[in-house]
Design a protein around this motif. Structure first.
Motif, mmCIF file in Angstrom:
data_model
loop_
_atom_site.group_PDB
_atom_site.id
_atom_site.type_symbol
_atom_site.label_atom_id
_atom_site.label_comp_id
_atom_site.label_asym_id
_atom_site.label_seq_id
_atom_site.Cartn_x
_atom_site.Cartn_y
_atom_site.Cartn_z
ATOM 1 N N LYS A 16 64.203 -43.867 97.222
ATOM 2 C CA LYS A 16 63.733 -42.534 97.613
ATOM 3 C C LYS A 16 62.492 -42.114 96.828
ATOM 4 O O LYS A 16 61.768 -41.213 97.242
ATOM 5 N N SER A 37 76.703 -43.733 98.461
ATOM 6 C CA SER A 37 75.966 -43.388 99.674
ATOM 7 C C SER A 37 76.659 -43.961 100.909
ATOM 8 O O SER A 37 76.802 -43.279 101.929
ATOM 9 N N ASP A 80 73.699 -42.119 105.852
ATOM 10 C CA ASP A 80 73.377 -40.863 105.181
ATOM 11 C C ASP A 80 72.560 -41.228 103.936
ATOM 12 O O ASP A 80 72.990 -42.058 103.138
ATOM 13 N N ASP A 127 63.832 -37.179 105.884
ATOM 14 C CA ASP A 127 64.492 -36.040 106.537
ATOM 15 C C ASP A 127 65.982 -36.249 106.806
ATOM 16 O O ASP A 127 66.660 -35.307 107.230
ATOM 17 N N ASN A 128 66.478 -37.473 106.616
ATOM 18 C CA ASN A 128 67.915 -37.757 106.777
ATOM 19 C C ASN A 128 68.441 -37.306 108.141
ATOM 20 O O ASN A 128 69.547 -36.759 108.265
ATOM 21 N N TYR A 170 64.963 -41.751 105.059
ATOM 22 C CA TYR A 170 64.754 -41.390 103.660
ATOM 23 C C TYR A 170 64.219 -39.980 103.473
ATOM 24 O O TYR A 170 64.654 -39.251 102.580
ATOM 25 N N THR A 180 71.398 -39.098 101.513
ATOM 26 C CA THR A 180 71.403 -38.091 100.449
ATOM 27 C C THR A 180 71.414 -38.742 99.072
ATOM 28 O O THR A 180 70.732 -38.301 98.146
ATOM 29 N N HIS A 181 72.211 -39.801 98.937
ATOM 30 C CA HIS A 181 72.369 -40.491 97.662
ATOM 31 C C HIS A 181 71.787 -41.904 97.747
ATOM 32 O O HIS A 181 72.405 -42.867 97.306
ATOM 33 N N ARG A 202 64.415 -33.972 92.369
ATOM 34 C CA ARG A 202 63.579 -35.071 92.873
ATOM 35 C C ARG A 202 62.592 -35.527 91.809
ATOM 36 O O ARG A 202 62.406 -36.726 91.588
ATOM 37 N N SER A 260 71.965 -38.703 109.813
ATOM 38 C CA SER A 260 73.217 -38.110 109.343
ATOM 39 C C SER A 260 73.423 -36.706 109.905
ATOM 40 O O SER A 260 74.562 -36.243 110.053
ATOM 41 N N LYS A 261 72.331 -36.018 110.214
ATOM 42 C CA LYS A 261 72.417 -34.628 110.692
ATOM 43 C C LYS A 261 72.558 -34.535 112.206
ATOM 44 O O LYS A 261 72.685 -33.420 112.747
ATOM 45 N N GLN A 301 73.397 -47.867 104.935
ATOM 46 C CA GLN A 301 73.364 -46.424 104.789
ATOM 47 C C GLN A 301 73.093 -45.760 106.134
ATOM 48 O O GLN A 301 72.208 -46.197 106.876
#
Length: 608
Positions: A386, A508, A378, A469-470, A467, A380-381, A162, A473-474, A376
């Motif tokens: 970010k 992403s 997810d 905790d995402n 952005y 992650t990317h 990061r 997607s989880k 988006q």
């Protein structure tokens, strides 16, 4: 021999003639410098006044976070004397080579440059960057130092990912800002223009700077297009239609049909609330909305409100209820249809995806297909945005938004511009404030500068759940008190990414495709976040790729994908018709709904 005296006189006159970098009229130049400084003082006053009154936007300024991030990089290199010595030696070696190169050139030798600009770098195109030894030296010194700075990040082994990402981002900002092309005395073209105009360019430029800081209420609202050249309903957003419903968060526009028959399933477009919807209706030649109408869609569009204090507590649940579901109710009232094709663009697509997961729990199955444009799910990317989404920055932003209930639109515009500073910031800083020239009349950049505010609760929910905790997607995002899962979304999905996207990177979008519970058709378009989407078939530009199901590695998918020339729009139309192609008689706005006004409506005209 009679001509000899005249020849010598001509030579003397030529020697006395001032060169392109010499000031011709010192009095006029000095007067204009004084006028320029006066305007610069006004600009400084416009910047300071809201801060002295406590009215300036709060939150962590990018410069503050940049210093913190680059300090961590410095700690790595300075924490070990051998590393520090190696880094300094590398820089000094590059500079010594440059000094020797410059000395050889001054001695009349032909020498190859130590550093050359990257291909496509437009900053150093003037011939004097190569032909004049001083400017050539400045250019090469800048390239040597900026590349050395980038290598400090690449070679730093102890940085977490990061911090490395943020350091790369901020180093790009610093590198672009310090380019000699950005300063009058170190840019040959700027200096020639300054002496030729006697400094008039700086007077005009500083006047514009003062105006733009005043317009931004203490922050610079960078003008990227001639603001007087465009007007909604006159030059852009011209597709005929009616506003047929209005909630506190959204107006619903239904467009006039252009065909005798239309697809039975209406088309509902959910644009991002971060920008205004007319990116999809810039002008008749670029309008996706007009094109869709011409293909036989009954098109409805959500036009989001430009929020103010009244909307501060409204988060995603409100935007779904008073936006998406309100729109679906309106579509059903207008057409009698309960089955709809939906399109979501950027964060409008993220909201649509979350809404679909919530609607699946409620057994609300009105949306039968979903098209996501550069969306988006997810993060992650998620790319360079970010950088602005860590806990400290979000907390500071929430505190600032809590004062008024919204984030000023200029803050988001600045963040987006920082993704591409070499294209969206510094060319305009130089053109506007140093050359003193109004920017060109460009519809896309007029739209880009037509900023919207962010409702505090809505923006905070987005930053934290996506952005930071995402959670979407989880399967951990909560709406209406319940956790939602994208696996519950089992309808057919057309998922478009663009290859050069800085906001929703293609990788992403690809990774997010696997989160849905149904079949996903992933398509990759050429160009970026806007041009890759707004690419009408008539333009003959770019290309798109199709391939197998979006599983596994993105690069593997791309290597095996099929490239097609031109716009993805007709391919999308074929996909839509493959899902359901039945047609009915065309529907006119207002047949079973009130007409509240002409498109593009009232909400879109509200300025931030």
């Amino acid at each position: 021999m009679a001509d000899a005296p005249r020849t010598e006189a001509t030579q003397e006159e030529a020697q006395a003639e001032p060169g392109p970098y010499a000031i011709k009229d010192f009095d006029a130049f000095a007067l204009n410098m004084a006028r320029a400084l006066e305007q610069l003082g006004k600009a400084a006053g416009n910047w300071a006044e809201p801060r002295s009154k406590g009215e300036a936007a709060g939150g962590i300024e990018p410069a503050t976070d940049m210093v913190k991030t680059l300090s961590k990089l410095a700690e790595y290199w300075l924490g070990d004397p051998s590393r520090a010595f190696a880094a300094q030696s590398k820089l000094m070696g590059g500079m010594m080579s440059l000094w020797m190169n410059a000395a050889q050139r001054m001695a009349g030798e032909k020498v190859a440059p130590i550093a050359e600009p990257d291909k496509g770098d437009k900053r150093f195109q003037d011939k004097d960057w190569q032909e004049q030894a001083l400017f050539d030296f400045l250019k090469q010194a800048y390239l040597v130092v900026s590349r050395w700075g980038s290598e400090l990040i690449t070679d730093a082994e102890g940085l977490d990912e990061r911090t490395r990402h943020k350091a790369e981002f901020y180093m790009r900002q610093v590198s672009n800002a310090l380019s000699p092309s950005n300063f009058v005395l170190t840019n040959p073209e700027l200096w020639r223009e300054t002496v030729e105009s006697g400094g008039e360019n700086l007077v005009r430029g500083m006047t514009m700077l003062a105006e733009d800081i005043a317009l931004g209420k203490g922050d610079l609202r960078l003008r990227q297009a001639d603001r007087s050249s465009f007007e909604l309903g006159r030059d852009m957003a011209l597709t005929p239609g009616k506003v047929i419903a209005r909630s506190e968060l959204a107006e619903i526009i239904q467009y006039e049909p252009a065909t005798d028959t239309v697809l039975k399933r209406p088309l509902l477009i959910c644009p991002p609330w971060i920008n205004k919807f007319y990116i999809l209706d810039l002008n008749p030649k670029k309008s996706f909305i007009r094109w869709a109408v011409e293909q036989g869609h009954t098109v409805f569009v959500i036009s989001w409100v430009n929020p103010d204090e009244r909307h501060g507590t409204m988060a995603w649940e409100a935007y779904i209820e008073h936006g998406l579901r309100f729109a679906l109710d309106t579509v059903e009232q207008a057409t009698g249809e309960k089955k709809v094709n939906a399109v979501g663009y950027c964060v409008g697509g993220t909201l649509l995806a979350a809404a679909l997961a919530l609607m699946a729990k409620d057994k609300d199955r009105r949306i039968k297909t979903a098209t996501f444009l550069t969306t988006q799910v997810d993060f992650t990317h998620a790319g360079d945005l970010k950088v602005f989404a860590d806990e400290e920055q979000i907390e500071a932003l929430e505190k600032a938004m809590g004062v008024k209930g919204y984030l000023d639109g200029n803050r988001m515009a600045t963040a987006f511009n920082m993704l591409r500073p070499g294209d969206l910031i510094w060319p305009y800083m130089v053109n506007n404030y140093l050359r003193g020239k109004e920017p060109a009349a460009f519809d896309l950049l007029f739209w880009n500068a037509d900023a919207t505010r962010m409702a505090a609760a809505n923006h905070s929910f987005y930053l934290r759940n996506c952005y930071l905790d995402n959670r979407l997607s989880k399967g951990e995002m909560k709406l209406a008190g319940r956790k939602i899962s994208l696996k519950d979304v089992r309808i057919p999905i057309f998922n478009l990414a663009t290859r050069e996207d800085h906001i929703a990177p293609a990788r992403s979008v690809f990774v997010g495709s696997s989160l849905f519970g149904g079949e996903v058709h992933y398509v990759l378009s050429g160009s970026g976040h806007i041009a890759g989407v707004v690419n009408p078939p008539s333009s003959g530009k770019y290309q798109y790729w199709t391939g197998d199901a979006p599983d596994g590695d993105f690069n593997h998918w791309l290597e095996n994908a099929t490239e097609h020339s031109g716009s993805w729009w007709p391919h999308w139309q074929s996909w839509i018709e493959s899902q359901h192609a039945k047609r009915v008689a065309a529907r006119k706005p207002g047949a079973s709904t009130p007409i509240l006004g002409e498109a593009p409506g009232e909400y879109v005209r509200v300025k931030a």
